[in-house]
Design an enzyme around this catalytic site. Structure first.
Site, PDB file in Angstrom:
ATOM      1  CG  ASP A 179      -2.013   0.999   1.194  1.00 35.84           C
ATOM      2  OD1 ASP A 179      -2.368   1.478   0.096  1.00 35.84           O
ATOM      3  OD2 ASP A 179      -2.557   1.317   2.270  1.00 35.84           O
ATOM      4  CG  HIS A 214      -6.066  -1.601   0.572  1.00 36.91           C
ATOM      5  ND1 HIS A 214      -7.027  -0.953  -0.180  1.00 36.91           N
ATOM      6  CD2 HIS A 214      -5.061  -0.698   0.758  1.00 36.91           C
ATOM      7  CE1 HIS A 214      -6.613   0.271  -0.457  1.00 36.91           C
ATOM      8  NE2 HIS A 214      -5.433   0.465   0.100  1.00 36.91           N
ATOM      9  CG  HIS A 235      -4.842   3.812  -3.562  1.00 40.99           C
ATOM     10  ND1 HIS A 235      -3.498   4.119  -3.481  1.00 40.99           N
ATOM     11  CD2 HIS A 235      -5.162   3.202  -2.389  1.00 40.99           C
ATOM     12  CE1 HIS A 235      -3.038   3.737  -2.289  1.00 40.99           C
ATOM     13  NE2 HIS A 235      -4.020   3.175  -1.617  1.00 40.99           N
ATOM     14  CG  HIS A 289      -7.303  -1.414  -4.361  1.00 41.22           C
ATOM     15  ND1 HIS A 289      -8.467  -0.795  -3.930  1.00 41.22           N
ATOM     16  CD2 HIS A 289      -7.124  -2.477  -3.538  1.00 41.22           C
ATOM     17  CE1 HIS A 289      -8.966  -1.459  -2.902  1.00 41.22           C
ATOM     18  NE2 HIS A 289      -8.164  -2.469  -2.652  1.00 41.22           N
TER      19      HIS A 289
END
Length: 365
Positions: A171, A271, A254, A257
């Protein structure tokens, strides 16, 4: 547009700090709704008893229902009303913490964030990622203030599964590259302005820390040791990445994602694992030099972060699936449009395919 940086009011990191939770929390209220999972409570029940004993605050424990959704947020607002709580404490992983922040916003009460893992950069931010009850990304809830306090007990975090801290590094890997893209495009960050020099410096420090300490930290954690490298990575995953992404901005990684959340095959992945692959895809979109891309992919491989679609759980790759991911990633309200050039579902789909091919190449497949 102004340059803006925001951060939590207080950040505390150290071994055994959860045993002082009551001392910290009593400054914010008299009755605290403590949001935690049932398994999490069983794991640290003794620590929490010590943490609240003798302090002028009453804990009311409530178990989390697994998803940061509007349904769960509304349920917890009702619990706070029923119990008369005037502060909320979130203890656990990213979705619990985001839920606690959202509940605090709707109730207009202070919030203390106590991660038991270092798997995301959610703890420090004035942001909650809202999902449907089924776990599909729905929207970002931008909050008017960051948490009143973030408390990182490294003794607890170091005992968590190593994969979670590695996921946090995945992340955090996105932080610098997304901030760099937002700086180039002059995009509005999550903090509501342009990127500050301070945010860029923290994002770059985050990246450098991951590159220098990441593999060392993983090996130390696997050996059951909380070393300086582990402490540095916990700070990088949480504080540096938290301020870096919020005041530096989100871009491709992101959003990609979020695109992968439409595929059921990926729901078992953490995540940060999906963000790591999203970062590689963003770098492919940017067409960075081959040697730089190789360094990032090799680092991911050393840590065990996914660099192929197969590692994300997609064993049967089809154009339809990848186009669905790319289309969701390019949603009008998502951050892929913060890239300093035009992106379309077609170019994102091509970048995903290429990222997968590069990953397979470096894995020797």
């Amino acid at each position: 547009m102004a340059n803006i940086l925001c951060s939590p009011s207080k950040y505390v990191q150290g071994a055994g700090e959860m045993k002082k939770l009551g001392e910290y929390a009593q400054k914010y209220g008299k009755k605290a709704l403590v949001l935690i999972t049932e398994s999490g409570y069983k794991r640290i029940e003794d620590v929490l008893k010590v943490g609240f004993e003798g302090y002028d605050i009453e804990p009311v424990y409530e178990y989390f229902n697994r998803e940061c959704s509007k349904t769960e947020i509304n349920r917890l607002v009702a619990v706070m009303n029923e119990k008369g709580c005037d502060v909320i404490i979130g203890i656990g992983g990213g979705k619990i913490l985001d839920t606690a922040k959202a509940v605090a916003y709707y109730k207009e009460v202070p919030v203390l964030i106590c991660p038991t893992i270092a798997s995301t950069d959610a703890p420090c931010s004035a942001l909650s990622v809202i999902y449907t009850d089924e776990g599909v990304f729905e929207e970002y809830l931008f909050l008017p203030a960051n948490p009143n306090m973030v408390l990182m007990d490294t003794e607890i975090i170091a005992k968590s599964p190593v994969r979670l801290t590695v996921s946090g590094m995945g992340d955090a890997l996105a932080t610098y590259f997304e901030a760099r893209a937002c700086q180039a495009s002059e995009a509005t960050t999550c903090a509501g302005g342009n990127v500050t020099m301070a945010a860029m410096s923290l994002a770059k420090l985050c990246f450098d820390t991951l590159m220098n300490e990441g593999v060392k930290a993983k090996l130390a954690l696997e050996a059951g040791a909380c070393t300086k490298a582990v402490e540095k990575v916990i700070e990088a995953n949480t504080l540096l990445s938290g301020i870096g992404f919020e005041s530096g901005g989100l871009a491709g990684a992101h959003a990609i994602h979020n695109g992968f959340t439409v595929l059921d095959e990926c729901h078992h992945m953490y995540h940060g694992e999906k963000v790591a692959f999203g970062t590689i895809t963003q770098l492919v979109l940017e067409d960075i030099p081959a040697e730089e891309l190789e360094d990032i992919i090799d680092w991911c491989i050393e840590l065990g972060l996914p660099v192929t679609l197969k590692e994300l759980g997609i064993t049967e790759v089809t154009d339809e699936k990848l186009m669905a991911v790319a289309t969701a990633a390019c949603a009008e309200n998502d951050t892929l449009h913060n890239m300093p050039f035009e992106v379309t579902p077609k170019t994102v789909c091509a970048a995903i395919k290429a990222a997968d091919a590069y990953g397979r190449y470096f894995l020797g497949e």
